[in-house]
Motif scaffolding. Structure first.
Motif, PDB file in Angstrom:
ATOM      1  N   GLN A 465      49.067 -14.983 -17.032  1.00 42.37           N
ATOM      2  CA  GLN A 465      47.772 -15.488 -17.487  1.00 42.37           C
ATOM      3  C   GLN A 465      47.814 -15.702 -18.994  1.00 42.37           C
ATOM      4  O   GLN A 465      48.218 -14.802 -19.745  1.00 42.37           O
ATOM      5  N   PRO A 470      44.008 -19.916 -18.154  1.00 44.10           N
ATOM      6  CA  PRO A 470      44.809 -20.610 -17.135  1.00 44.10           C
ATOM      7  C   PRO A 470      46.125 -19.892 -16.863  1.00 44.10           C
ATOM      8  O   PRO A 470      46.599 -19.105 -17.680  1.00 44.10           O
ATOM      9  N   ILE A 471      46.703 -20.175 -15.689  1.00 39.54           N
ATOM     10  CA  ILE A 471      47.986 -19.576 -15.327  1.00 39.54           C
ATOM     11  C   ILE A 471      49.108 -20.422 -15.906  1.00 39.54           C
ATOM     12  O   ILE A 471      49.060 -21.651 -15.880  1.00 39.54           O
ATOM     13  N   SER A 493      51.168 -16.569 -11.176  1.00 41.55           N
ATOM     14  CA  SER A 493      50.889 -15.249 -11.721  1.00 41.55           C
ATOM     15  C   SER A 493      51.586 -14.218 -10.840  1.00 41.55           C
ATOM     16  O   SER A 493      51.776 -14.421  -9.639  1.00 41.55           O
ATOM     17  N   ASP A 511      49.515 -18.723  -6.816  1.00 42.49           N
ATOM     18  CA  ASP A 511      49.110 -19.960  -7.493  1.00 42.49           C
ATOM     19  C   ASP A 511      47.664 -19.861  -7.961  1.00 42.49           C
ATOM     20  O   ASP A 511      47.046 -18.786  -7.923  1.00 42.49           O
ATOM     21  N   ASN A 512      47.107 -20.995  -8.387  1.00 42.54           N
ATOM     22  CA  ASN A 512      45.744 -21.000  -8.930  1.00 42.54           C
ATOM     23  C   ASN A 512      44.685 -20.620  -7.909  1.00 42.54           C
ATOM     24  O   ASN A 512      43.575 -20.247  -8.269  1.00 42.54           O
ATOM     25  N   THR A 513      45.007 -20.744  -6.627  1.00 37.96           N
ATOM     26  CA  THR A 513      44.053 -20.364  -5.577  1.00 37.96           C
ATOM     27  C   THR A 513      44.303 -18.943  -5.076  1.00 37.96           C
ATOM     28  O   THR A 513      43.770 -18.545  -4.043  1.00 37.96           O
TER      29      THR A 513
END
Length: 553
Positions: A465, A470-471, A493, A511-513
């Protein structure tokens, strides 16, 4: 009259002509179902096919000819069968012929391990290319260490070159496990020679080759001693130790050729000369991913993973390290030791101050526990302990400067490097002076959920992070106080990393989700490029990736 004709032609102002090739899968299935009904109920049949065991099938010449080059030649040529009302097929029995006919009529077949070889033989006989391909694919999928040699022999007997090459390659790249199966002991001398002489034979040590040959010979010593010299001449003695040769020399047959061969081996060790001698390509360090109690080992030549169950291994864990063929497993506030040879799980002595969320690393064959959250007081502590395996006890070393929140640890240049989520510092511990120093992290470093590792003695941060939330999708290598960055295929992450054969291997991550990914990437610090390795299925939150050194080289 002309006016009436002109009025009878409507004016539609049609759009430009459009063509669509429509294909109805529903209708194809309808045809196949009807054809199978014709076969089963003998409707409209014009030929009786009789199997080798006299089982009869009432079929249709036109469908057989459409589905098999063998039948097309039979019924369309000048052969007498073209006019016959029944044909005897002496090469195929009724059970297999029924499956073949169902495939010709419907394009579907039930492939099973105990019948696929008979079906493949029949598919070759009837010249059904699609079925041959299906059998190949099935056998490729089922290929393993227990059946690959049998498939090699089957392919050799029936001149199936592609299958023979694939099964042989599998056998030589997995030789150690293959040689431990009964199939290996049933091979002839010529068949053993074909495998053992292969230039790409892939083993962890040359001792494996020697001992496998000894085991094969002892299985039927009176009949196999005659092949000893030919087979043992493939052993690359310059990769064996002189002590090993001395220990094994009396086990070889007392043939004059074998005695002279042993003398040559020992003579070489007295005055080594590597000129013209090519060492076998031994397997390097093992790349291993452990998911729950499943250990997956990577084969770099095949780009595949082989799996085995670790009996009694913890199903949930935080981190894994390897030392001397043992796995150190962090489970909450305790540490376990799993022996990969005996498959036994034991517990390490409890820390003086029990804690969780600590950093963990191996340095100079000692296990270090860095910081963590105390179990009782729920407070972050700055203590660091090391475990002496010889004494089976924990020893306290110089404490860190300040408390560490979720510390991450990496080893490089003989030092222990520690980072955490609250500072922009790298804390460095020197085990020889028992002292700490620190240096600043470069700007734009991730602040949490990254993997802190090393490759070729350089520190690496992967994913994580960033300060503005954002990642990161970067692999960042610390060089001269600056980050050298390479972009990954996806921002991640909490990925897991290990250094393997001078490459950085990046495994999993979210991932982002917040979806756990199952792909694995290899970063080459020389070319500064990433490539994707074969993915692993069935990922789980309890996983880690480690390197197990090859201690035989």
């Amino acid at each position: 009259m002309q006016e009436q004709q002109e009025k009878s032609v409507p004016n539609f102002n049609l759009a430009p002509k459009k063509i669509k090739i429509a294909k109805s899968i529903k209708h194809v299935n309808y045809l196949c179902d009807n054809q199978l009904t014709f076969l089963e109920k003998h409707e409209l049949s014009d030929i009786c096919i009789i199997a080798s065991d006299d089982v009869e099938f009432h079929a249709h010449k036109i469908i057989l000819s459409a589905g098999s080059d063998f039948f097309r030649t039979m019924f369309n040529g000048a052969l007498m069968e073209s006019k016959a009302v029944q044909v005897k097929i002496k090469e195929v029995n009724g059970d297999i012929l029924k499956l073949i006919l169902i495939f010709i009529y419907t394009g579907a077949i039930d492939l099973q391990t105990d019948t696929v070889e008979d079906i493949l033989r029949a598919a070759k006989f009837f010249q059904i290319k699609a079925l041959i391909e299906e059998c190949y694919n099935f056998m490729f999928e089922e290929l393993d260490c227990s059946n690959c040699l049998g498939i090699v022999l089957f392919a050799d007997q029936h001149d199936l070159k592609e299958l023979h090459e694939k099964a042989t390659l599998f056998a030589i790249l997995n030789f150690e496990k293959v040689a431990n199966n009964d199939e290996f002991l049933q091979l002839t001398g010529d068949q053993i020679d074909m495998i053992i002489s292969h230039k790409d034979l892939y083993v962890e040590s040359e001792e494996t080759v020697f001992l496998s040959l000894m085991k094969w010979m002892e299985h039927d010593k009176p009949n196999r001693e005659k092949d000893a010299f030919k087979l043992f001449s493939h052993v690359r003695y310059w990769s064996l130790s002189s002590n090993f040769i001395q220990q094994q020399r009396d086990k070889l047959p007392k043939q004059i050729e074998c005695l002279l061969m042993i003398c040559d081996w020992l003579a070489w060790h007295l005055a080594p000369n590597s000129s013209g001698l090519e060492s076998r390509e031994f397997s390097k360090d093992k790349l291993v991913v452990i998911v729950k109690d499943q250990m997956h080992t990577y084969n770099p030549k095949l780009d595949t993973w082989t799996s085995e169950t670790l009996p009694g291994f913890p199903l949930s864990f935080d981190k894994i390290l390897e030392t001397n063929n043992k796995l150190i497993v962090q489970v909450n506030d305790s540490l376990k030791c799993y022996d990969l040879q005996s498959k036994e799980l034991t517990s390490l002595p409890q820390l003086d101050i029990p804690r969780s969320d600590f950093g963990l690393a191996m340095l100079n064959h000692e296990l270090y526990v860095v910081g963590g959250l105390s179990t009782g007081k729920k407070a972050w502590i700055r203590l660091m302990d090391k475990f002496n395996f010889s004494l089976n006890e924990w020893q306290t070393v110089s404490p860190m400067n300040g408390k560490f929140f979720y510390p991450s640890v990496a080893v490089a240049d003989g030092l222990l490097h520690v980072v955490n989520e609250e500072t922009n510092l790298i804390h460095c511990f020197n085990p020889h002076s028992n002292e700490w120093t620190h240096k600043n992290l470069p700007q734009n470093s991730p602040t949490s959920n990254y993997c802190f590792s090393n490759v070729k003695e350089k520190l690496v941060i992967v994913g994580g992070q960033l300060w503005d939330n954002p990642i990161s999708n970067s692999v960042s290598i610390l060089c001269n106080g600056l980050w050298n960055k390479c972009e990954m295929r996806l921002a991640l992450s909490k990925p897991k990393c290990t250094s393997w054969n001078n490459r950085l291997i990046i495994c999993g991550g979210y991932d982002n989700t917040n979806t756990l990914q199952n792909f694995i990437q290899e970063y080459n610090p020389e070319s500064k490029k990433l490539k994707t390795l074969a993915a692993l299925d069935h990922f789980n939150d309890s996983y880690d990736i480690i390197t197990i050194p090859n201690r035989n080289t």
